[in-house]
Design a protein around this motif. Structure first.
Motif, mmCIF file in Angstrom:
data_model
loop_
_atom_site.group_PDB
_atom_site.id
_atom_site.type_symbol
_atom_site.label_atom_id
_atom_site.label_comp_id
_atom_site.label_asym_id
_atom_site.label_seq_id
_atom_site.Cartn_x
_atom_site.Cartn_y
_atom_site.Cartn_z
ATOM 1 N N ALA A 79 -10.478 5.614 -0.340
ATOM 2 C CA ALA A 79 -9.211 4.643 -1.005
ATOM 3 C C ALA A 79 -9.066 3.806 -1.611
ATOM 4 N N ASP A 80 -9.869 3.289 -1.615
ATOM 5 C CA ASP A 80 -9.876 1.697 -3.435
ATOM 6 C C ASP A 80 -9.853 2.650 -4.674
ATOM 7 N N GLN A 81 -10.382 3.751 -4.197
ATOM 8 C CA GLN A 81 -10.428 4.237 -6.065
ATOM 9 C C GLN A 81 -9.052 5.215 -6.614
ATOM 10 N N LEU A 82 -8.012 5.324 -4.946
ATOM 11 C CA LEU A 82 -7.230 6.367 -5.226
ATOM 12 C C LEU A 82 -6.257 5.411 -5.499
ATOM 13 N N TYR A 83 -6.073 4.756 -5.043
ATOM 14 C CA TYR A 83 -4.796 3.129 -4.715
ATOM 15 C C TYR A 83 -5.382 3.021 -6.802
ATOM 16 N N LYS A 84 -6.274 3.001 -7.203
ATOM 17 C CA LYS A 84 -6.846 2.214 -8.291
ATOM 18 C C LYS A 84 -5.557 3.643 -9.517
ATOM 19 N N GLN A 85 -6.207 4.725 -9.730
ATOM 20 C CA GLN A 85 -4.898 6.343 -9.842
ATOM 21 C C GLN A 85 -4.207 5.921 -9.740
ATOM 22 N N LYS A 86 -3.126 5.219 -8.809
ATOM 23 C CA LYS A 86 -2.071 5.456 -7.819
ATOM 24 C C LYS A 86 -1.504 6.377 -7.348
ATOM 25 N N PHE A 87 -2.594 6.967 -6.812
ATOM 26 C CA PHE A 87 -2.483 7.871 -5.825
ATOM 27 C C PHE A 87 -1.691 7.538 -4.656
ATOM 28 N N ILE A 88 -2.750 6.493 -3.695
ATOM 29 C CA ILE A 88 -2.239 5.791 -3.055
ATOM 30 C C ILE A 88 -0.934 4.039 -3.391
ATOM 31 N N ARG A 89 -0.312 4.537 -2.885
ATOM 32 C CA ARG A 89 1.065 3.318 -2.995
ATOM 33 C C ARG A 89 1.215 1.844 -1.792
ATOM 34 N N GLY A 90 1.817 1.382 -1.948
ATOM 35 C CA GLY A 90 2.453 0.448 -1.174
ATOM 36 C C GLY A 90 1.152 0.072 -0.567
ATOM 37 N N PHE A 91 0.984 -0.604 0.952
ATOM 38 C CA PHE A 91 0.277 -1.536 2.008
ATOM 39 C C PHE A 91 -1.571 -0.841 1.871
ATOM 40 N N CYS A 92 -2.398 -1.375 1.329
ATOM 41 C CA CYS A 92 -4.030 -0.698 1.709
ATOM 42 C C CYS A 92 -4.696 -1.688 2.348
ATOM 43 N N HIS A 93 -5.535 -1.429 3.390
ATOM 44 C CA HIS A 93 -6.027 -2.452 3.860
ATOM 45 C C HIS A 93 -7.673 -1.855 4.767
ATOM 46 N N LEU A 94 -7.833 -2.191 3.614
ATOM 47 C CA LEU A 94 -9.980 -1.496 4.035
ATOM 48 C C LEU A 94 -10.838 -2.378 4.932
ATOM 49 N N CYS A 95 -11.227 -1.384 5.669
ATOM 50 C CA CYS A 95 -11.853 -2.374 6.763
ATOM 51 C C CYS A 95 -13.792 -2.106 6.368
ATOM 52 N N ASP A 96 -14.360 -1.382 5.512
ATOM 53 C CA ASP A 96 -15.833 -1.700 4.599
ATOM 54 C C ASP A 96 -16.073 -2.611 4.492
ATOM 55 N N GLY A 97 -17.524 -2.846 5.626
ATOM 56 C CA GLY A 97 -17.935 -3.541 5.964
ATOM 57 C C GLY A 97 -17.955 -4.120 7.693
#
Length: 360
Positions: A79-97
């Motif tokens: 998801a982090d990668q897709l966000y940086k590639q602009k496939f994901i837009r808007g808010f995105c909160h990741l829970c790794d860890g």
């Protein structure tokens, strides 16, 4: 030529004869069916006794938890990668860890129990039964997403899962909920995933009292090692049994850690150091802790866990392919699924002259 051919055939036959032998050797490896582990004692509030200090982990459970935690970890990194590639837009909160929290929670409750959460809910969505492709497709706004591509990171739902709400435990509403739950003796487990930081401030700088499991003075509480999936599992089992027995609500604080920033716009290193993050990764990573337990107790081999890693990677890549190629929902479906069951009705759009039909 015949000698060369004979030698080649001999080498092939030799290799062929070696392969079954190696397979037999692996199959003959004696794994333990289960193992007993000591887990960290929970801190208690208004409780005379808490969860046990030891627990049994079966081989089947160990492999299941490991696969689930690896899936959540790699899904979030994707998801982090897709966000940086602009496939994901808007808010995105990741829970790794924080994988031990969602996997341990699911291991301690029943599938028929109901779970409500705020954002940072991708892992909980998965453990509640939403497939990876449904989560990633929702993040990319595609029709095959778990909310038909209309919810995104903060609005994911599944069976008995009402999650991804865009609000955390605001203090006024939270204490009102504590009060009502205690008055009515509701079978409700309140969980605080304390990952040590708010949007950009450490808990110590923001709160005079960081013992969140004591925040409701009249509700019993537990403070749990949220980096240990077994500790979370046993604490959740204890809390769920407490509620089911008719004693009313209970509060749990899971002490965990997020590797990413608060959201994708937060680099996560302006209010904490890279060294701090790396130290947690190297000494207290929830997946590594579980892996070491599994291998050292002979519940599984390193090679077997590597096979799971490879299978998880393929699952994530297949889901990514789907999430980046599935079509977006058409505009005429904008008003669909406002209610779960209702007769079709008209919904006015942003332009008062445009109307959409809502179906369940």
């Amino acid at each position: 030529m015949k000698k060369m051919l004979a030698a080649a055939v001999s080498r092939v036959l030799s290799r062929a004869s070696q392969k079954p032998a190696s397979r037999v050797q692996v199959a003959a490896c004696n794994y333990s069916n289960d193992a007993t582990f000591e887990i960290k004692k929970c801190d208690l509030h208004r409780l005379e006794e808490g969860p046990p200090n030891t627990t049994v982990l079966t081989r089947e459970e160990g492999l299941k938890y490991y696969r689930m935690m690896q899936t959540v970890r790699r899904m979030e990194l994707k998801a982090d990668q897709l966000y940086k590639q602009k496939f994901i837009r808007g808010f995105c909160h990741l829970c790794d860890g924080q994988e031990a929290c969602c996997v341990g929670l699911e291991a301690g409750i029943n599938p028929t129990d109901h779970v409500i959460t705020s954002y940072r809910a991708h892992g909980l969505s998965y453990t509640r039964g939403v497939p990876v492709r449904g989560i990633l497709a929702e993040l990319t706004g595609r029709k095959g997403g778990c909310a038909k591509g209309k919810g995104g990171s903060m609005h994911m739902y599944g069976k008995n899962f009402y999650g991804g709400n865009g609000i955390v435990g605001a203090q006024g509403q939270l204490f009102e909920a504590y009060n009502m739950a205690a008055l009515w003796k509701l079978p409700c487990v309140f969980i605080c995933e304390n990952n040590r930081y708010g949007m950009g401030t450490s808990a110590e700088r923001a709160a005079a009292n960081t013992e969140y499991y004591k925040r409701s003075s009249f509700i019993p509480g537990l403070r749990v090692d949220g980096m240990d999936v077994l500790c979370v599992r046993e604490a959740v089992k204890f809390a769920a049994a407490y509620c089911r027995s008719g004693k009313g609500p209970i509060l749990m604080e899971l002490q965990t850690y997020r590797y990413h920033g608060h959201s994708m716009s937060d680099p996560g290193i302006s209010y904490r150091s890279r060294e701090e993050i790396q130290e947690v990764r190297s000494k207290n990573d929830p997946i590594k802790l579980l892996k070491d337990r599994i291998v050292n107790s002979k519940l599984a081999s390193v090679e077997e866990l590597k096979e799971i890693d490879a299978e998880v990677r393929k699952e994530i890549e297949d889901a990514t392919q789907f999430a980046t190629s599935d079509p977006e929902p058409p505009l005429e479906e904008l008003g669909h699924h406002i209610y779960s069951s209702n007769t079709p009705f008209e919904v006015r759009g942003a332009n008062q002259w445009i109307k959409y039909k809502s179906i369940s």
